[in-house]
Design a protein around this motif. Structure first.
Motif, PDB file in Angstrom:
ATOM      1  N   ARG A  80       0.591  -1.306   0.110  1.00  0.00           N
ATOM      2  CA  ARG A  80      -0.134  -0.125   0.051  1.00  0.00           C
ATOM      3  C   ARG A  80       0.616   1.126   0.015  1.00  0.00           C
ATOM      4  O   ARG A  80       0.577   2.101  -0.187  1.00  0.00           O
ATOM      5  N   TYR A  81       1.348   1.320   0.383  1.00  0.00           N
ATOM      6  CA  TYR A  81       2.687   2.478   1.020  1.00  0.00           C
ATOM      7  C   TYR A  81       4.492   2.497   0.247  1.00  0.00           C
ATOM      8  O   TYR A  81       4.791   3.599   0.013  1.00  0.00           O
ATOM      9  N   ASN A  89       5.441   2.372  10.305  1.00  0.00           N
ATOM     10  CA  ASN A  89       5.070   3.718   9.947  1.00  0.00           C
ATOM     11  C   ASN A  89       6.131   4.503  10.691  1.00  0.00           C
ATOM     12  O   ASN A  89       6.322   5.409  10.416  1.00  0.00           O
ATOM     13  N   ILE A 121       1.546   8.319   9.021  1.00  0.00           N
ATOM     14  CA  ILE A 121      -0.166   7.195   8.726  1.00  0.00           C
ATOM     15  C   ILE A 121      -0.903   7.046   9.860  1.00  0.00           C
ATOM     16  O   ILE A 121       0.136   7.427  10.858  1.00  0.00           O
ATOM     17  N   GLU A 142      -6.395   4.992  11.861  1.00  0.00           N
ATOM     18  CA  GLU A 142      -7.685   5.362  11.244  1.00  0.00           C
ATOM     19  C   GLU A 142      -7.078   4.106   9.474  1.00  0.00           C
ATOM     20  O   GLU A 142      -7.756   2.946   9.645  1.00  0.00           O
ATOM     21  N   GLU A 143      -6.171   4.748   9.647  1.00  0.00           N
ATOM     22  CA  GLU A 143      -5.595   3.699   8.452  1.00  0.00           C
ATOM     23  C   GLU A 143      -5.326   2.472   8.326  1.00  0.00           C
ATOM     24  O   GLU A 143      -4.398   1.424   7.734  1.00  0.00           O
ATOM     25  N   ASP A 198      -7.510   0.273   9.437  1.00  0.00           N
ATOM     26  CA  ASP A 198      -7.626  -0.754   8.021  1.00  0.00           C
ATOM     27  C   ASP A 198      -7.098  -1.700   6.827  1.00  0.00           C
ATOM     28  O   ASP A 198      -7.919  -2.413   6.626  1.00  0.00           O
ATOM     29  N   LEU A 199      -6.215  -1.057   7.022  1.00  0.00           N
ATOM     30  CA  LEU A 199      -5.268  -1.847   6.656  1.00  0.00           C
ATOM     31  C   LEU A 199      -5.319  -3.582   7.325  1.00  0.00           C
ATOM     32  O   LEU A 199      -5.185  -4.407   7.019  1.00  0.00           O
TER      33      LEU A 199
END
Length: 283
Positions: A78-79, A114, A121, A124-125, A128-129
Motif C-alpha cells: 500500500r505505501y 510507520n 500514517i 485509522e488507516e 483499516d489495513l
C-alpha cells in the motif's frame, strides 16, 4: 536505525456472535482490553529488498503464514518501503491462546513500519489495513479498551476498566478459532449484556463489570475441551470474582482487585496448570 514496539495481549470482557455473514465470517460484538503481557517486536532496515521475520518459537512460523510477515507485506504494497526490513519477535504471549498474540504482533509491525519510514500514517488507516490481515488486528492497532463490531474491523474506544489484577491460566492445548466458530449454533447462544458492561466501565464499577461479562464461545470450547472447564471451575472455587474464557480459548482469566488475593489464586493455579500469569490491566 532500530525500533521497538510493545505488542500487548488482549482479553475479551465480552464476546457475542450476532449472525453469519455472506462472506463466511460472523458478525460479532466484542469488548476487549489490553493487559501487561506482551511480545516485543524489533524492526530495522536491511539492504536487501525483502521482508525477514525471526523468532524463537517452534510453534510460530516465520514465513508468509506469520501475521507479522503478512502485515509487512500489506504495508509495503500500500505505501511502499524505501528499504528491506527485518522483524524480530520476542514471544511472551502464549500461542493459540485466545489472547491475540499473532494479531498484536501484526499491529506492532504496522505501527513500527510507520515510525521507521516516518510516513505519519493515521491510526485509522493502519487499522483499516490491518482488517485485511485478521479480525483482531484493528483493535490491536489502537489498544486500550474498545468495542469491536462487524467482523472486528469497526472499533470504538470505551472507558478503561477499573484498576485490577489479571490471573491467566492456559491449559496445555491449542484451540483453532475457525473450528470453534464452525461449531456455533446461533439459535442456542446465550448473549452477554454488552450494554451493561459498557455502563460498568463508564462508572468504574468492578463488581458490575465482573457480573456482566460473557463469552458465547465458552460453551463450544468447554464442550470440546473439558480441561478448560476444569480450569474455570478451579478459579471460581478459589474465590475469583470475575472468571471468563478469552476469545475462543483455551486461556481462562480472573479479574481480582486485591493483589494478595490475586497472588494466592496465581499460586494455587500453578498447581494445576503450567502456563499461569499474573499481570495488570493496561486498557
Amino acid at each position: 536505525m532500530v525500533l521497538f514496539e510493545k505488542a500487548p495481549a488482549k482479553i475479551n470482557l465480552s464476546l457475542d456472535v450476532l449472525g453469519k455473514r455472506t462472506d463466511g465470517y460472523h458478525d460479532v460484538e466484542m469488548i476487549m482490553t489490553t493487559i501487561d503481557l506482551a511480545d516485543r517486536v524489533r524492526l530495522y532496515a536491511i539492504e536487501q529488498d525483502r521482508i525477514e521475520v525471526s523468532l524463537e518459537s517452534r510453534y510460530v512460523p516465520s514465513d508468509e503464514r506469520n501475521l507479522a510477515y503478512k502485515a509487512a507485506v500489506a504495508f509495503k504494497r500500500r505505501y511502499g518501503l524505501p528499504f528491506g526490513v527485518h522483524i524480530h519477535i520476542e514471544k511472551n504471549i502464549p500461542v493459540s491462546a485466545g489472547l491475540g498474540g499473532g494479531s498484536t504482533d501484526a499491529a506492532a509491525v504496522l505501527r513500527g513500519l510507520n515510525r521507521l519510514c516516518s510516513f505519519g500514517i493515521p491510526e485509522e488507516e493502519l487499522a483499516d489495513l490491518g482488517a485485511g490481515i485478521g479480525s483482531d488486528v484493528p483493535f490491536c492497532v489502537y489498544g486500550n479498551t474498545a468495542i469491536a463490531t462487524g467482523r472486528g474491523e469497526k472499533v470504538e474506544p470505551l472507558a478503561s476498566p477499573p484498576s485490577c489484577w489479571v490471573v491467566l491460566a492456559k491449559p496445555n492445548i491449542g484451540v483453532s478459532t475457525r473450528t470453534i466458530f464452525q461449531q456455533i449454533k446461533l439459535e442456542q447462544l446465550m448473549h452477554p449484556n454488552t450494554k451493561e458492561i459498557v455502563h460498568a466501565l463508564s462508572n468504574k464499577d468492578f463488581e458490575h463489570m465482573c457480573s456482566s461479562m460473557g463469552n458465547v464461545l465458552e460453551n463450544v470450547t468447554l464442550t470440546l475441551y473439558p480441561e478448560v472447564q476444569r480450569i474455570k471451575d478451579i478459579m471460581k472455587h478459589m474465590g475469583a470474582p470475575g472468571v471468563l474464557m478469552s476469545g475462543s480459548g483455551p486461556t481462562v482469566y480472573s479479574l481480582v482487585e486485591n493483589y494478595s488475593k490475586a497472588k494466592r489464586i496465581y499460586n494455587g493455579m500453578r498447581g494445576f496448570c503450567q502456563e499461569v500469569y499474573l499481570v495488570r490491566l493496561l486498557g
